[in-house]
Enzyme design. Structure first.
Site, short mmCIF file in Angstrom:
data_model
loop_
_atom_site.label_atom_id
_atom_site.label_comp_id
_atom_site.label_asym_id
_atom_site.label_seq_id
_atom_site.Cartn_x
_atom_site.Cartn_y
_atom_site.Cartn_z
N ASP A 7 32.12 41.88 41.98
CA ASP A 7 31.64 41.31 43.24
C ASP A 7 32.24 39.91 43.44
O ASP A 7 32.03 39.27 44.48
CB ASP A 7 30.11 41.31 43.34
CG ASP A 7 29.45 40.46 42.28
OD1 ASP A 7 30.14 39.97 41.37
OD2 ASP A 7 28.21 40.26 42.36
N SER A 8 33.06 39.46 42.47
CA SER A 8 33.88 38.26 42.66
C SER A 8 34.78 38.44 43.89
O SER A 8 35.34 37.47 44.40
CB SER A 8 34.73 37.99 41.42
OG SER A 8 35.40 39.16 41.01
N ASP A 65 30.91 46.77 40.35
CA ASP A 65 29.77 45.85 40.30
C ASP A 65 28.70 46.27 41.30
O ASP A 65 29.02 46.65 42.44
CB ASP A 65 30.24 44.44 40.68
CG ASP A 65 30.18 43.49 39.50
OD1 ASP A 65 29.52 43.80 38.50
OD2 ASP A 65 30.81 42.42 39.60
N LYS A 82 28.26 48.07 36.87
CA LYS A 82 27.85 46.87 36.12
C LYS A 82 26.77 46.15 36.93
O LYS A 82 26.86 46.07 38.15
CB LYS A 82 29.04 45.94 35.89
CG LYS A 82 28.65 44.62 35.21
CD LYS A 82 29.84 43.83 34.73
CE LYS A 82 30.50 42.96 35.77
NZ LYS A 82 29.61 41.97 36.41
N GLU A 105 23.90 42.61 36.67
CA GLU A 105 23.63 41.33 35.99
C GLU A 105 22.17 41.23 35.54
O GLU A 105 21.26 41.60 36.30
CB GLU A 105 23.97 40.16 36.93
CG GLU A 105 25.44 40.12 37.31
CD GLU A 105 25.79 38.93 38.20
OE1 GLU A 105 24.93 38.04 38.43
OE2 GLU A 105 26.94 38.90 38.67
N GLU A 144 29.25 36.13 29.78
CA GLU A 144 29.99 35.15 30.60
C GLU A 144 29.53 33.73 30.29
O GLU A 144 28.33 33.43 30.31
CB GLU A 144 29.81 35.46 32.09
CG GLU A 144 30.56 34.44 32.97
CD GLU A 144 30.78 34.88 34.41
OE1 GLU A 144 30.50 36.04 34.76
OE2 GLU A 144 31.26 34.04 35.19
O1 KIV Z 1 32.54 39.90 39.53
C1 KIV Z 1 33.30 39.75 38.56
O2 KIV Z 1 34.52 39.64 38.68
C2 KIV Z 1 32.69 39.71 37.24
C3 KIV Z 1 33.54 39.25 36.10
C4 KIV Z 1 33.72 37.80 36.18
C5 KIV Z 1 33.00 39.69 34.79
O3 KIV Z 1 31.53 39.99 37.10
#
Ligand code: KIV
Length: 275
Positions: A44-45, A83, A113, A115, A182
């Site tokens: 989600d970056s 994510d 993934k 958090e 992280e």
């Molecule tokens: O969103 C992302 O790119 C991430 C990585 C930094 C692990 O969660």
């Protein structure tokens, strides 16, 4: 060889470091896949490096599905992980399972993934029970930036370090097959890595993790807004791209581009008939 949840987990046992990079589009995913990376994370970056937001909080399920589809089409070997965006799983276990399912069914990811540690274990358990592999993410969890008061290293005092260790064990117990650490001190990451059976994937967590992940715009120096300490620049593509764009502008204005080799021909007689 196709990377799967099982091959990734085996890499921990074989002490074969797991490589993961983020990608958000077909072309980049294909280049990474051909390079042999074990896993591609549609992070989600993308809210920051693709969409230009100042954090990841505005990323939607639609954004994630759209980019995951593109990445999945570019991958033959890498395990594709998507994510779960902010508020797609925090609200309820039901929401978490439905949204994880969408990332698999529509996005064609092979795992998701999310958090959080102990507090999201009911979600991890339910998603895993729905046959969807889960990667957990603890330490600096960017979706909690407003709670943390910024992007800060986590787990530095004894209480916080103990909690992170507890979180890692809890997400393993809940069924996660790997966990991203992280911005965690390297020695704490080493303790966590030794204490659990699932692989740890570090980003700013030192060399003792079972694998590493980087945001590709960071490792290629393409994103100048923010450069975390843990990022190594493997190539300066940002400068190379700017130089190429400038050269294109100069050559176009000077009539150098397009050259003879870039044009399509037609017989002169046909052109003459047009006058
Ligand atoms: O969103 C992302 O790119 C991430 C990585 C930094 C692990 O969660």
């Amino acid at each position: 060889m196709k990377n799967t949840v099982l091959t990734i987990m085996e890499q921990k046992i074989k002490k074969d470091k797991i490589t993961m990079l983020t990608a958000y589009d077909y072309t980049t995913a294909r280049l990474m896949d051909e390079s042999g990376v074990n896993s591609i994370l549609v992070g989600d970056s993308l809210g920051m490096v693709i969409l230009g937001y100042e954090d990841t909080l505005s990323v939607t399920m639609e954004d994630m599905i759209h980019h995951t589809k593109a990445v999945a089409r570019g991958c033959r070997h890498a395990l594709v992980i998507a994510d779960m965006p902010f508020m797609s799983y925090q609200t309820s276990v039901y929401d978490a399972v439905i949204h994880a399912g969408q990332l698999i069914k529509e996005g064609r990811a092979q795992a998701v993934k999310l958090e959080g540690g102990e507090q999201v274990c009911p979600q991890i358990k339910a998603i895993t029970e729905a046959s969807i592999p889960v990667v957990a993410h603890i330490g600096l969890t960017p979706q909690s930036v407003n709670t943390f008061g910024g992007y800060k290293v986590q787990g530095r005092d004894e209480k916080a370090a103990r909690q992170l260790l507890k979180d890692a064990k809890a997400v393993e117990e809940a069924g996660a097959f790997a966990v991203v650490l992280e911005c965690v001190p390297d020695k704490l990451a080493a303790v966590i890595t030794e204490s659990i059976h699932i692989p740890t994937i570090g980003i700013g967590a030192g060399p003792d993790c079972d694998g590493q992940v980087l945001v590709y715009q960071d490792m290629l120096s393409m994103y100048s807004e923010f450069k975390p300490k843990f990022v190594k620049s493997f190539a300066n593509l940002g400068d190379m791209m700017t130089a190429a764009f400038k050269q294109y502008i100069e050559e176009t204005k000077a009539g150098i581009f397009p050259g003879k080799e870039h044009v399509f021909s037609i017989a002169d007689e046909i052109i003459e008939k047009l006058y």
